[in-house]
Design an enzyme around this catalytic site. Structure first.
Site, PDB file in Angstrom:
ATOM      1  N   ARG A 104      50.713  38.869 117.706  1.00 54.16           N
ATOM      2  CA  ARG A 104      52.022  39.312 118.097  1.00 54.16           C
ATOM      3  C   ARG A 104      53.005  38.481 117.494  1.00 54.16           C
ATOM      4  NH1 ARG A 104      53.161  38.195 123.661  1.00 54.16           N
ATOM      5  NH2 ARG A 104      54.486  36.726 122.702  1.00 54.16           N
ATOM      6  N   GLU A 114      58.059  33.075 116.186  1.00 53.08           N
ATOM      7  CA  GLU A 114      56.616  32.500 115.944  1.00 53.08           C
ATOM      8  C   GLU A 114      55.731  33.771 115.850  1.00 53.08           C
ATOM      9  OE1 GLU A 114      54.500  30.712 118.919  1.00 53.08           O
ATOM     10  OE2 GLU A 114      55.050  32.172 120.434  1.00 53.08           O
ATOM     11  N   ASN A 128      51.925  34.661 117.194  1.00 55.75           N
ATOM     12  CA  ASN A 128      50.736  34.439 118.210  1.00 55.75           C
ATOM     13  C   ASN A 128      49.382  35.109 117.749  1.00 55.75           C
ATOM     14  OD1 ASN A 128      52.591  33.217 120.370  1.00 55.75           O
ATOM     15  ND2 ASN A 128      53.437  35.265 120.112  1.00 55.75           N
ATOM     16  N   SER A 149      49.729  38.134 124.932  1.00 61.89           N
ATOM     17  CA  SER A 149      50.005  39.121 126.080  1.00 61.89           C
ATOM     18  C   SER A 149      50.841  39.926 126.159  1.00 61.89           C
ATOM     19  CB  SER A 149      50.150  38.033 127.134  1.00 61.89           C
ATOM     20  OG  SER A 149      51.220  36.946 127.161  1.00 61.89           O
ATOM     21  N   LYS A 172      52.512  26.345 114.383  1.00 65.46           N
ATOM     22  CA  LYS A 172      53.801  26.335 114.028  1.00 65.46           C
ATOM     23  C   LYS A 172      54.001  25.533 112.681  1.00 65.46           C
ATOM     24  CE  LYS A 172      55.712  27.179 118.441  1.00 65.46           C
ATOM     25  NZ  LYS A 172      54.423  27.583 119.408  1.00 65.46           N
ATOM     26  N   LYS A 219      60.352  21.816 117.436  1.00 61.61           N
ATOM     27  CA  LYS A 219      59.107  22.347 117.973  1.00 61.61           C
ATOM     28  C   LYS A 219      57.731  21.285 117.869  1.00 61.61           C
ATOM     29  CE  LYS A 219      60.501  27.237 117.827  1.00 61.61           C
ATOM     30  NZ  LYS A 219      59.896  28.423 117.390  1.00 61.61           N
ATOM     31  N   GLU A 261      51.935  26.031 122.185  1.00 62.97           N
ATOM     32  CA  GLU A 261      51.992  27.347 122.635  1.00 62.97           C
ATOM     33  C   GLU A 261      52.152  27.384 124.292  1.00 62.97           C
ATOM     34  OE1 GLU A 261      52.219  29.638 120.159  1.00 62.97           O
ATOM     35  OE2 GLU A 261      51.600  28.241 118.766  1.00 62.97           O
ATOM     36  N   GLY A 262      52.985  28.543 124.569  1.00 60.38           N
ATOM     37  CA  GLY A 262      52.645  28.879 125.985  1.00 60.38           C
ATOM     38  C   GLY A 262      53.982  28.714 126.647  1.00 60.38           C
ATOM     39  N   ARG A 297      61.228  41.207 125.505  1.00 62.46           N
ATOM     40  CA  ARG A 297      61.265  40.355 126.691  1.00 62.46           C
ATOM     41  C   ARG A 297      62.826  39.887 126.825  1.00 62.46           C
ATOM     42  NH1 ARG A 297      56.972  35.681 125.455  1.00 62.46           N
ATOM     43  NH2 ARG A 297      57.774  36.514 123.364  1.00 62.46           N
TER      44      ARG A 297
HETATM   45  P1  ADP Z   1      55.887  29.161 122.337  1.00 61.16           P
HETATM   46  O1  ADP Z   1      54.635  29.027 121.457  1.00 61.16           O
HETATM   47  O2  ADP Z   1      55.803  28.036 123.548  1.00 61.16           O
HETATM   48  O3  ADP Z   1      55.864  30.613 122.853  1.00 61.16           O
HETATM   49  P2  ADP Z   1      58.125  29.721 120.754  1.00 61.16           P
HETATM   50  O4  ADP Z   1      58.083  29.047 119.323  1.00 61.16           O
HETATM   51  O5  ADP Z   1      57.830  31.245 121.208  1.00 61.16           O
HETATM   52  O6  ADP Z   1      56.809  28.742 121.200  1.00 61.16           O
HETATM   53  O7  ADP Z   1      59.266  29.182 121.543  1.00 61.16           O
HETATM   54  C1  ADP Z   1      59.432  29.633 122.944  1.00 61.16           C
HETATM   55  C2  ADP Z   1      60.697  30.111 123.305  1.00 61.16           C
HETATM   56  O8  ADP Z   1      61.858  29.218 122.962  1.00 61.16           O
HETATM   57  C3  ADP Z   1      61.028  31.521 122.536  1.00 61.16           C
HETATM   58  O9  ADP Z   1      60.414  32.544 123.472  1.00 61.16           O
HETATM   59  C4  ADP Z   1      62.415  31.550 122.824  1.00 61.16           C
HETATM   60  O10 ADP Z   1      63.127  32.063 123.809  1.00 61.16           O
HETATM   61  C5  ADP Z   1      63.032  30.105 122.262  1.00 61.16           C
HETATM   62  N1  ADP Z   1      63.097  29.830 120.633  1.00 61.16           N
HETATM   63  C6  ADP Z   1      62.066  29.387 120.084  1.00 61.16           C
HETATM   64  N2  ADP Z   1      62.605  29.107 118.737  1.00 61.16           N
HETATM   65  C7  ADP Z   1      63.992  29.378 118.867  1.00 61.16           C
HETATM   66  C8  ADP Z   1      64.990  29.428 117.694  1.00 61.16           C
HETATM   67  N3  ADP Z   1      64.638  29.058 116.678  1.00 61.16           N
HETATM   68  N4  ADP Z   1      66.149  29.962 118.292  1.00 61.16           N
HETATM   69  C9  ADP Z   1      66.333  30.197 119.326  1.00 61.16           C
HETATM   70  N5  ADP Z   1      65.321  30.204 120.516  1.00 61.16           N
HETATM   71  C10 ADP Z   1      64.204  29.720 120.016  1.00 61.16           C
HETATM   72 MG    MG Z   2      56.453  32.375 121.939  1.00 61.88          MG
END
Ligand code: ADP
Ligand code: MG
Length: 476
Positions: A126, A145, A147, A152, A307, A366, A370-371, A452
């Site tokens: 996804r 990102e 996944n 899910s 990442k 970051k 994940e998660g 979401r």
């Molecule tokens: P995870 O693997 O924990 O899901 P993500 O990269 O999806 O990591 O980041 C988790 C959440 O943080 C995202 O669902 C989003 O709401 C927020 N986020 C992540 N990267 C960004 C970004 N570059 N700008 C704004 N919000 C972000």
């Molecule tokens: Mg995410």
């Protein structure tokens, strides 16, 4: 706003209250369900999965762009998973300081050395995006990102279009109701699993959902299981410890768990360190990776979703390595990249540190996790960077431009939570499904979408983390 839900409806508090109560019943009867936090492994008493009261406006062009690029992302992930040199180069600095990624990488190396015992690969991923608002009022699609393991909400999001249509019909918003798209990722994902089961070629073999200790989101997975059952393909649900205790390989490396031959291991667990509760979990992962069962994902595809790999892909010339003769594909993928910056030791990483400390509000820090709930923002970003900037520890992180979606007013409907209007930010996910057999891609598809939405007070976190809720795009 013209394309969305009008203010007079959003501010009609009596009607909103009535709609929200009605919507909960509708969610329950449609199977938009989640187990309770207090009893995550019991289905005796359950609740609705959290959702927005109204769908969220999403520009059609950007939505279609996200769907159109998905098959290219599938190809990219698959190519990365087969490029051992690239994975090694990309992840060297990370595995030096990040034990979890290092451990995964060690399994990947072990498998490469032994030789893969299965030539069929199944990828169900996804790709997540936010729509960055531009100064001219339009927005651009930026990937958050991808996944490649345990992606899910394909199951539940197959049932939310009906929910939002119902709410809009109740509110006499027929025109908007008709603009809610059909969506069925459960069927799309199951179709790919079923195809792989056929290619595996054993009538009696089952699909094994490798599940977590805490299984609040079981219903999301059940929808995929039931799609498989329609084709007379049976599934079992097992945890790492079950596999450790009852799993074995025969002389052809066929995987047996509880006496059942496993055609496909579908990982809905194993993406974060806490999932491996003991050495036995790691032994079970290795057993599955060594087996002839098709792994979704295999260990190399899991690593392709880190990442750090995402950041390396954004460097000049790297996408061209994977698509040497396809400049249009490169352009299509690259258009979705936000700014991503290395924190590796050296002048480039030093520059990243300086840039982030000078304007922390512009970035997200970051770690390789994940998660949800792991990212670092604002003043905490400065604190962490100050602490690690002079050591190799900083290479456990990447830096990313912060994306600024346009806030939209909506109500988040969740269990035991007062109904109040919130400024909301949305994240669009697109499901990809592909199958490779040896060198041939035998399936490469976009399998549906997910929206979401969270309150803008929260900078991080997904639905499982209790921050975001399920939504639907209302195209305009
Ligand atoms: P995870 O693997 O924990 O899901 P993500 O990269 O999806 O990591 O980041 C988790 C959440 O943080 C995202 O669902 C989003 O709401 C927020 N986020 C992540 N990267 C960004 C970004 N570059 N700008 C704004 N919000 C972000
Ligand atoms: Mg995410």
């Amino acid at each position: 706003m013209a394309q969305g839900i009008p203010d007079e409806l959003l501010t009609n508090s009596d009607l909103i209250k009535e709609l929200a109560e009605e919507a909960k019943d509708s969610a329950l009867t449609r199977g938009v369900l989640m187990r309770l936090q207090e009893t995550p492994n019991s289905s005796e008493v359950v609740s609705f999965a959290p959702f927005t009261l109204f769908p969220t406006p999403v520009p059609k062009a950007v939505f279609l762009q996200a769907l159109a690029v998905q098959t290219h992302y599938n190809t990219l992930v698959d190519k990365i998973s087969q490029d051992a040199d690239f994975l090694q180069e990309a992840l060297t600095s990370t595995i030096a300081v990040d034990d979890f990624t290092a451990r995964l990488f060690k399994i990947h190396q072990q498998i490469l050395k032994e030789g893969r015992s299965q030539t069929i690969v199944l990828g169900l991923n996804r790709s997540d995006y936010m729509l960055d608002q531009r100064e001219n009022g339009t927005s651009s699609l930026k990937q958050i990102e991808i996944n490649t393991i345990a992606a899910s909400f394909g199951g539940l999001s197959s049932h939310t279009p009906g929910l939002h249509r119902h709410i809009l019909e109740m509110a006499s918003r027929l025109e908007e109701s008709q603009r809610i798209l059909d969506n069925n990722p459960a069927a799309g994902l199951a179709k790919a699993i079923a195809k792989v089961w056929e290619l595996y070629g054993s009538e009696k073999a089952v699909i094994m959902f490798l599940v977590e200790e805490i299984q609040r989101n079981v219903f999301d997975q059940r929808y995929i299981e039931y799609e498989l059952l329609k084709r007379n393909i049976h599934s079992i649900r097992r945890r790492f410890d079950n596999v450790f205790k009852t799993g074995s390989l025969d002389q052809d490396k066929r995987l047996f768990v509880d006496g059942k031959e496993v055609a496909v291991v579908y990982f809905r667990n194993g993406y974060m360190p806490q999932n491996y509760t003991s050495e036995q979990s790691w032994d079970a992962r290795v057993l599955m990776e060594r087996s002839r069962a098709v792994k979704c994902p295999d260990i190399s595809t899991h690593l392709a979703g880190t990442k750090k790999v995402q950041q390396v892909l954004a460097r000049p010339g790297v996408l061209e390595r994977f698509f040497p003769d396809q400049p249009q594909v490169v352009e299509q993928i690259r258009a979705t990249f936000a700014g991503l910056y290395t924190l590796d030791t050296g002048p480039e990483g030093d520059q990243t540190v300086a840039m982030a400390l000078a304007a922390p509000e512009r970035f997200v820090l970051k770690p390789q996790r994940e998660g949800g709930g792991n990212n670092i923002y604002g003043s905490e970003l400065c604190q962490v960077l100050e602490q690690v900037k002079d050591s190799t520890e900083r290479t456990a992180y990447i830096l990313m431009d912060k994306i600024h979606p346009t806030p939209v007013r909506n109500y988040l409907v969740r269990q035991d939570s007062p109904l109040k209007i919130s400024n909301c930010l949305s994240e669009l996910g697109v499901f990809g499904a592909y199958i490779r057999q040896g060198k041939d891609m035998v399936m490469n598809e976009c399998a549906g979408h997910l929206l979401r939405t969270k309150s803008s007070e929260h900078s991080d976190g997904g639905v499982a983390a209790g921050v975001a809720v399920l939504d639907n795009p209302l195209l305009f």
